[in-house]
Design an enzyme around this catalytic site. Sequence first.
Site, PDB file in Angstrom:
ATOM      1  N   GLY A  38      45.936  37.511  23.555  1.00  0.00           N
ATOM      2  CA  GLY A  38      46.109  36.124  23.962  1.00  0.00           C
ATOM      3  C   GLY A  38      45.961  35.863  25.444  1.00  0.00           C
ATOM      4  N   GLY A  39      45.639  36.882  26.232  1.00  0.00           N
ATOM      5  CA  GLY A  39      45.501  36.690  27.672  1.00  0.00           C
ATOM      6  C   GLY A  39      44.394  35.716  28.031  1.00  0.00           C
ATOM      7  N   LYS A  40      43.211  35.916  27.461  1.00  0.00           N
ATOM      8  CA  LYS A  40      42.092  35.017  27.759  1.00  0.00           C
ATOM      9  C   LYS A  40      42.307  33.652  27.114  1.00  0.00           C
ATOM     10  CE  LYS A  40      38.801  38.850  28.106  1.00  0.00           C
ATOM     11  NZ  LYS A  40      39.743  39.890  27.637  1.00  0.00           N
ATOM     12  N   CYS A  80      35.017  45.552  27.348  1.00  0.00           N
ATOM     13  CA  CYS A  80      35.665  46.403  28.357  1.00  0.00           C
ATOM     14  C   CYS A  80      35.136  47.831  28.223  1.00  0.00           C
ATOM     15  CB  CYS A  80      37.183  46.366  28.211  1.00  0.00           C
ATOM     16  SG  CYS A  80      37.795  46.859  26.581  1.00  0.00           S
TER      17      CYS A  80
END
Length: 586
Positions: free
Chosen positions: A318-320, A502
């Site tokens: 949920g960071g982005k 990544c």
Amino acid sequence: MQKGRDFIKAIHRSFFTLHSNTSISQMDQSTRYRYSPTLKWNPMVEEYFIKAYGADHFSRISTALTCPSCYSCIRVNTLKSTSDAVIEKLLEIFKERGMHDVAVQESSTTWEPDNCCKATLKCTGSAESLKAIKSISKCQFPGLDYVVFVKGSGPHAIHYGDNEGKPLKEVIVSRKCAEAVLRGAQVYVPGVLACSAHVERGDAVAVSVAVEQYGPDGGWGVAMTRGTVIQGSQEDPYYFERDGLYIGQATAMMSRAGMFRVTEGVAVDMKERVYRLPSFYDLLEGEIFLQNLPSIITAHALDPQPGERILDMCAAPGGKTTAIASLMKDKGEVVAVDRSHNKVLGIQKLAAEMGLSCITTYKLDALKSVCHGAESDSLPNTCSAEDARTSDLLSTVNDLQLKDGQYPSKAELRKRIRQLKNGPGRNHTAGGRVEKSKGFSPNSFDRVLLDAPCSALGLRPRLFAGEDTIDSLRSNAKYQRRMFDQAVQLVRPGGVIVYSTCTISPGENEALVRYALDKYEFLSLASQHPKIGGPGLTGSCQLSDGFVEEWLKPGEENFVQRFDPSSDLDTIGFFIAKFSVGPKNI
């Protein structure tokens, strides 16, 4: 832009210059109790990367991957706080905790480009002058002033003590545990593999790592049973393999018996670390989010606008998703999907902590994102955690598939059923409600972010990479292309797709871009802002089996961003590509 780049380079120089020069001579006193890992690769994968980067460059990348970044990157939740307020709070917290490596006094620094167009820090002294670099500072890249850098230190030489000629008391931890410790975490009980005999609470112990080794069966593994007793002799498991794999000194928080009897808690408290980076666990919850710089830049590359409808296809953790919602000023709709029930609950929890209301979450496999029929996201199904476990249990029993020509054993089946009955583990969120989606209508989103599942070969610190093969990298690439095909159908003409990974693998990065541009004539590469990463790889690579992997064409490399872990930016390995979507009727 150059000011921000120079700032990170200076942090990188101070991180290694301040501590490495004083440490190397001390570390030479012992060839065993030091931290100097060598990253192991599958031979064919190593050959592939050498062809892509060159031997020297790939060697630098491998070395950089074994170390953490020299700084922690924090995204400030601007809906609840400001960068200045967060910096003030962090300095106060670090001073209270006695973290003097972080909470040092700030003073002015000056910057001047050298002949190679790289910034150098002008200092009148040596080590003391290098301390003048701000320990906690706002990011200097344009538009990223809500990002805060916290400088760490290392590598440090650690004196483990003579122990009066007796072998050191030692705790061996798993590789994944060690990677977390290098980022600032503690050693918890599940991460302990082995321990010296007669270790009691309060004893000083050296902490080393058991890294996977190549076995006689042709596979990689740790040939060590959890609970093994370490004698301190050369007959110990992995005695020689642990040379150069000591990550610090700690105090035992429980006896040896306790470490292997209980199931949770801190096993040893790290007192001296090879790399000192602060832990942000439960720190300023809702005000800050620990996130890698390239991930933050990915949200900016998407350029979300208030009022738009945006899809994050593989949203966990949920960071982005929350970064996109913040850039939209919490106006519009961000649809976040993931196929894991518990991960969707985690996204919901993070959104609530950060006070974001424009995020809608669904449990959905990204490969089934497009719904061409009448049923779509307008009629979601709601299920509880118990419903999800019951459904998973039935599907486990009824939908067994042959694997490698054999059915799962009865023991494996019983284990799976027991896990599903007992629910998620202690580290997972449980008990909430998640809406299931049957997919979305084509052309129903203004922008789509596909942060695709990948080999993750850019994450750091990394102490082992031998499990990835050429076949697994190809399998990842095929999976990513199928997801990208879904993204193309979901975004409207005139919209935007951002693809990111990544990993350092060109087959999952540049080769995906080549596939997209060749298959979809209405797609074109778009400029990204801010542009901080380096250019992509052009040309092609012929693999050992004759397969030719096509990458970018000349002129396309500057439209993507490739973050090299061995560069002065000192980030994880990362890749970002942005596509503009033209009329789809051509």
